[in-house]
Design a protein around this motif. Sequence first.
Motif, PDB file in Angstrom:
ATOM      1  N   MET A 112      37.438 100.543 -36.914  1.00  0.00           N
ATOM      2  CA  MET A 112      36.289 101.285 -36.446  1.00  0.00           C
ATOM      3  C   MET A 112      36.401 101.478 -34.931  1.00  0.00           C
ATOM      4  O   MET A 112      36.691 100.541 -34.199  1.00  0.00           O
ATOM      5  N   LYS A 113      36.184 102.687 -34.489  1.00  0.00           N
ATOM      6  CA  LYS A 113      36.252 103.003 -33.066  1.00  0.00           C
ATOM      7  C   LYS A 113      34.962 102.566 -32.375  1.00  0.00           C
ATOM      8  O   LYS A 113      33.892 102.601 -32.972  1.00  0.00           O
ATOM      9  N   THR A 114      35.079 102.197 -31.099  1.00  0.00           N
ATOM     10  CA  THR A 114      33.909 101.842 -30.300  1.00  0.00           C
ATOM     11  C   THR A 114      33.599 102.981 -29.345  1.00  0.00           C
ATOM     12  O   THR A 114      34.503 103.550 -28.734  1.00  0.00           O
ATOM     13  N   ASN A 117      33.174 112.651 -39.758  1.00  0.00           N
ATOM     14  CA  ASN A 117      33.938 111.825 -40.702  1.00  0.00           C
ATOM     15  C   ASN A 117      34.563 110.578 -40.073  1.00  0.00           C
ATOM     16  O   ASN A 117      35.441 109.968 -40.674  1.00  0.00           O
ATOM     17  N   ASP A 118      34.155 110.210 -38.873  1.00  0.00           N
ATOM     18  CA  ASP A 118      34.604 108.963 -38.246  1.00  0.00           C
ATOM     19  C   ASP A 118      33.423 108.007 -38.164  1.00  0.00           C
ATOM     20  O   ASP A 118      32.282 108.431 -37.965  1.00  0.00           O
ATOM     21  N   ILE A 119      33.715 106.723 -38.306  1.00  0.00           N
ATOM     22  CA  ILE A 119      32.701 105.685 -38.162  1.00  0.00           C
ATOM     23  C   ILE A 119      32.898 105.051 -36.789  1.00  0.00           C
ATOM     24  O   ILE A 119      34.017 104.665 -36.427  1.00  0.00           O
ATOM     25  N   TYR A 120      31.812 104.961 -36.031  1.00  0.00           N
ATOM     26  CA  TYR A 120      31.854 104.388 -34.684  1.00  0.00           C
ATOM     27  C   TYR A 120      30.939 103.182 -34.588  1.00  0.00           C
ATOM     28  O   TYR A 120      29.884 103.148 -35.227  1.00  0.00           O
ATOM     29  N   TRP A 121      31.355 102.216 -33.789  1.00  0.00           N
ATOM     30  CA  TRP A 121      30.454 101.151 -33.374  1.00  0.00           C
ATOM     31  C   TRP A 121      29.966 101.572 -31.993  1.00  0.00           C
ATOM     32  O   TRP A 121      30.739 101.638 -31.045  1.00  0.00           O
ATOM     33  N   CYS A 122      28.687 101.938 -31.912  1.00  0.00           N
ATOM     34  CA  CYS A 122      28.122 102.439 -30.658  1.00  0.00           C
ATOM     35  C   CYS A 122      27.458 101.325 -29.873  1.00  0.00           C
ATOM     36  O   CYS A 122      26.708 100.519 -30.428  1.00  0.00           O
ATOM     37  N   ILE A 123      27.756 101.292 -28.597  1.00  0.00           N
ATOM     38  CA  ILE A 123      27.077 100.409 -27.652  1.00  0.00           C
ATOM     39  C   ILE A 123      26.323 101.352 -26.722  1.00  0.00           C
ATOM     40  O   ILE A 123      26.933 102.091 -25.949  1.00  0.00           O
ATOM     41  N   ASN A 124      25.003 101.356 -26.876  1.00  0.00           N
ATOM     42  CA  ASN A 124      24.173 102.345 -26.205  1.00  0.00           C
ATOM     43  C   ASN A 124      23.321 101.695 -25.116  1.00  0.00           C
ATOM     44  O   ASN A 124      22.650 100.700 -25.351  1.00  0.00           O
TER      45      ASN A 124
END
Length: 150
Positions: free
Chosen positions: A1-3, A79-86
């Motif tokens: 998973m991309k950040t 279609n990409d899953i991200y781990w978001c740090i907001n």
Amino acid sequence: MKTKHRATCLFIYENSILLIKMQDPISKIIYWYPPGGKIEQNETAVETVKREVREETGFELQLLNEDYVITEYESEWCNDIYWCINYTFVGTIRIPDFDPACETNKRIYELETQWVDLKYLKFFLGFNKELLESTLKILAQYKLEFVFKY
């Protein structure tokens, strides 16, 4: 998973919050978010939120302060899953500096900007529990409390 590191800003006017309506270019799902976006390399969260607000709305942002609340959540886009740090800030719009003829850099997936009554916040941000809870926490922190009427 991309950040993905993001910075957003909450704008409250009377009993409304400013949100951006976006459509995923692939899935065509509609999402509503506070103005903001991805933190670019060599850019601070403050620089990002000021740039993104200007690009998306044409407004010149004035932060109440440089304090922020960090929210982490999973998000799907293209279609990409991200781990978001907001990083979420609270700001005001500098009306004297606003030029309605100002060109915004709206991207094709940004459909509209709208002031949304706070009593409907759950319906607009409810797709993401963490984002909704964080927004409510910030509203309470700044004593911008309100009562939901369903």
